[in-house]
Motif scaffolding. Structure first.
Motif, PDB file in Angstrom:
ATOM      1  N   ILE A   1       0.836  -1.196   0.000  1.00  0.00           N
ATOM      2  CA  ILE A   1       0.000   0.000   0.000  1.00  0.00           C
ATOM      3  C   ILE A   1       0.874   1.250   0.000  1.00  0.00           C
ATOM      4  O   ILE A   1       0.682   2.161  -0.800  1.00  0.00           O
ATOM      5  N   SER A   2       1.846   1.276   0.903  1.00  0.00           N
ATOM      6  CA  SER A   2       2.711   2.452   1.000  1.00  0.00           C
ATOM      7  C   SER A   2       3.556   2.638  -0.250  1.00  0.00           C
ATOM      8  O   SER A   2       3.786   3.770  -0.676  1.00  0.00           O
ATOM      9  N   LEU A   3       4.023   1.547  -0.836  1.00  0.00           N
ATOM     10  CA  LEU A   3       4.841   1.673  -2.048  1.00  0.00           C
ATOM     11  C   LEU A   3       4.052   2.326  -3.177  1.00  0.00           C
ATOM     12  O   LEU A   3       4.589   3.174  -3.901  1.00  0.00           O
ATOM     13  N   PHE A   4       2.790   1.957  -3.341  1.00  0.00           N
ATOM     14  CA  PHE A   4       1.967   2.612  -4.357  1.00  0.00           C
ATOM     15  C   PHE A   4       1.819   4.098  -4.047  1.00  0.00           C
ATOM     16  O   PHE A   4       1.954   4.941  -4.933  1.00  0.00           O
ATOM     17  N   TRP A   5       1.532   4.425  -2.780  1.00  0.00           N
ATOM     18  CA  TRP A   5       1.365   5.835  -2.407  1.00  0.00           C
ATOM     19  C   TRP A   5       2.630   6.642  -2.690  1.00  0.00           C
ATOM     20  O   TRP A   5       2.554   7.814  -3.060  1.00  0.00           O
ATOM     21  N   CYS A   6       3.794   6.037  -2.497  1.00  0.00           N
ATOM     22  CA  CYS A   6       5.056   6.760  -2.698  1.00  0.00           C
ATOM     23  C   CYS A   6       5.197   7.284  -4.125  1.00  0.00           C
ATOM     24  O   CYS A   6       5.922   8.249  -4.356  1.00  0.00           O
ATOM     25  N   VAL A   7       4.513   6.660  -5.058  1.00  0.00           N
ATOM     26  CA  VAL A   7       4.555   7.136  -6.444  1.00  0.00           C
ATOM     27  C   VAL A   7       3.236   7.783  -6.861  1.00  0.00           C
ATOM     28  O   VAL A   7       2.976   7.983  -8.045  1.00  0.00           O
ATOM     29  N   GLY A   8       2.379   8.097  -5.882  1.00  0.00           N
ATOM     30  CA  GLY A   8       1.176   8.871  -6.155  1.00  0.00           C
ATOM     31  C   GLY A   8      -0.051   8.071  -6.537  1.00  0.00           C
ATOM     32  O   GLY A   8      -1.040   8.642  -6.995  1.00  0.00           O
ATOM     33  N   ILE A   9      -0.028   6.753  -6.355  1.00  0.00           N
ATOM     34  CA  ILE A   9      -1.175   5.903  -6.677  1.00  0.00           C
ATOM     35  C   ILE A   9      -1.850   5.503  -5.370  1.00  0.00           C
ATOM     36  O   ILE A   9      -1.174   5.132  -4.414  1.00  0.00           O
ATOM     37  N   HIS A  10      -3.170   5.562  -5.322  1.00  0.00           N
ATOM     38  CA  HIS A  10      -3.917   5.249  -4.096  1.00  0.00           C
ATOM     39  C   HIS A  10      -3.697   3.783  -3.732  1.00  0.00           C
ATOM     40  O   HIS A  10      -4.308   2.875  -4.299  1.00  0.00           O
ATOM     41  N   GLY A  11      -2.819   3.556  -2.767  1.00  0.00           N
ATOM     42  CA  GLY A  11      -2.404   2.206  -2.416  1.00  0.00           C
ATOM     43  C   GLY A  11      -3.515   1.294  -1.946  1.00  0.00           C
ATOM     44  O   GLY A  11      -3.584   0.124  -2.341  1.00  0.00           O
ATOM     45  N   ASN A  12      -4.385   1.812  -1.077  1.00  0.00           N
ATOM     46  CA  ASN A  12      -5.472   0.969  -0.566  1.00  0.00           C
ATOM     47  C   ASN A  12      -6.406   0.529  -1.679  1.00  0.00           C
ATOM     48  O   ASN A  12      -6.860  -0.613  -1.698  1.00  0.00           O
ATOM     49  N   ASN A  13      -6.711   1.427  -2.589  1.00  0.00           N
ATOM     50  CA  ASN A  13      -7.578   1.045  -3.704  1.00  0.00           C
ATOM     51  C   ASN A  13      -6.928  -0.022  -4.574  1.00  0.00           C
ATOM     52  O   ASN A  13      -7.607  -0.904  -5.093  1.00  0.00           O
TER      53      ASN A  13
END
Length: 194
Positions: A1-13
């Motif tokens: 989840i956090s890795l996706f967020w780090c590049v601006g993608i909603h990790g939880n989704n």
């Protein structure tokens, strides 16, 4: 989840389609045992969907309520304190986009380290707290927007130790974020001086 967020993608989704089918049935098995009157030792699963939310997603992905608190206590920069100030109320309801895009955490290699590390550490500590019996098993599904501490109380079937356990991991998240916040503010000061 956090890795996706780090590049601006909603990790939880992105991850929920995989996470929920695996961990939700474990939660429902715990709920069934709890409603049948099972003793804590007879509740089958430590890990389940609500447990992950309780220990790894409080204050938003990356357990950023820890960063908000660290900024409010330790930050010397007015811009960071302003962002943290406006992030307190959303953070209490596990919404952290103001931090994610305001600080920003997206594409921020200094703060991305604790953004990834903090939820891993808090889930591990949560697992230890539950498996040792310090915190009761998580047995109830709770809306993801329920504020931390109250979340822990309700998710454990009304146990004060659920609330205490969440306070412990909140404190841990502050400890994890603080040195990285200090390093980030030094970087910001260096950039401003150039």
């Amino acid at each position: 989840i956090s890795l996706f967020w780090c590049v601006g993608i909603h990790g939880n989704n992105m991850v929920s389609a995989v996470k929920e089918p695996i961990f939700r049935p474990l939660l429902y098995a715990n709920t069934a045992a709890y409603t049948a009157g099972a003793a804590q030792k007879d509740i089958p699963y430590v890990m389940n969907l609500t447990m992950i939310q309780m220990f790894g997603e409080f204050g938003g992905s990356g357990v950023t309520i820890g960063l908000v608190i660290a900024i409010l206590i330790f930050s010397k920069r007015e811009d960071n304190r302003t962002i943290a100030g406006i992030s307190v109320v959303p953070g209490l309801f596990n919404i952290n986009e103001t931090m994610t895009f305001g600080v920003p955490l997206v594409l921020n290699p200094i703060l991305d380290i604790p953004f990834i590390l903090a939820p891993v550490a808090t889930v591990i500590i949560g697992y230890i707290l539950v498996s040792t019996g310090f915190c009761p098993h998580i047995v109830l599904e709770v809306p993801w927007t329920m504020p931390p501490v109250l979340f822990g109380f309700v998710a454990t079937g009304g146990s004060p130790m659920g609330a205490v356990s969440q306070l412990i991991v909140i404190a841990l998240s502050v400890v994890i974020y603080t040195p990285f916040l200090i390093a980030y503010e030094k970087f910001q000061a260096k950039q401003a001086a150039e």
